[in-house]
Design a protein around this motif. Structure first.
Motif: not given
Length: 246
Positions: A124-142
């Motif tokens: 998955f491209l997002a990281e837990f510790d990102e202060e302002h994570p992008t959400c473009e792929d949040m649906w895919f990760e979930e």
């Protein structure tokens, strides 16, 4: 991962200990599967098993499970999980689906523990510790974090049952929330009702399952397309990228 007990009532440890032991025994095989095929490297230190009171009143979470970088947090109370699921059923679907949750709450809890663990894979491209994570792929990760443990733990019949149940819920709540795009799944949803929150989870699981079927069940191929979309600069939405490349 070690079980960590956080109950406000001491007797609850004995009450839920057998179930918690079962979940930790079962999750080991899924952990190995994620390590072997999905780049699980940074494993959470433990799972905090707790009560409804701690989850809602102390941790102030609108859902009974979540994960952070260092640990997973799970409500251990099966009755609460069953109530949570059944409360999401509208009257028109209660007769049809209440029995599923009555009979399979433990299965769903195991899959949700797997869901929280799957968030930790490096694919998955997002990281837990990102202060302002992008959400473009949040649906895919979930959606993928829901798909993987269900596909691993459930037989075909049970997987199909939960797919059709959640598809029915998604289609019912379309009338209330509208035909939202997958990219509408952002952190903002958590300030809304639990029906609205779960609507996005159902939508994501359904779409991921459909996309996986379009690549003949080859999840690694879908992950490759996901990374190609990122490498190419995210010029279009991820969902549209899948639709045009599968």
């Amino acid at each position: 991962m070690k079980p960590i007990y956080t109950f406000e009532i001491a007797d609850d440890l004995n009450k839920y200990h057998a179930d918690i032991t079962y979940f930790h025994t079962q999750i080991k095989d899924f952990q190995k599967y994620l390590e072997d095929y999905f780049q699980l490297k940074d494993i959470p230190n433990g799972v905090f098993w707790t009560s409804r009171f701690v989850m809602e009143e102390v941790l102030e979470k609108p859902v009974p499970a979540f994960t952070r970088d260092e640990a997973i947090y799970m409500c251990a109370v099966q009755d609460y999980w069953a109530q949570y699921f059944i409360a999401l059923l509208p009257e028109s679907l209660k007769d049809k689906y209440t029995s599923y949750y009555s009979e399979h709450t433990k299965d769903e809890m195991l899959a949700i523990l797997g869901h929280e663990l799957a968030h930790h894979i490096d694919l998955f491209l997002a990281e837990f510790d990102e202060e302002h994570p992008t959400c473009e792929d949040m649906w895919f990760e979930e959606g993928m974090a829901t798909y993987l443990p269900r596909k691993f733990f459930f037989d075909d019949e049970l997987f199909n049952d939960i797919y059709h149940l959640e598809k029915s819920l998604y289609e019912y709540y379309l009338n209330e929330f509208g035909d939202l795009p997958l990219e509408h799944f952002t952190y903002d949803i958590y300030s809304h009702s639990k029906e609205y929150i779960m609507f996005h989870y159902w939508m994501s699981f359904i779409k991921v399952t459909q996309f996986v079927s379009h690549v003949d069940g080859d999840v690694s191929r879908l992950f490759k397309l996901y990374h190609d979309w990122d490498t190419e600069g995210r010029k279009i939405s991820l969902s549209h990228y899948f639709e045009t490349h599968i």
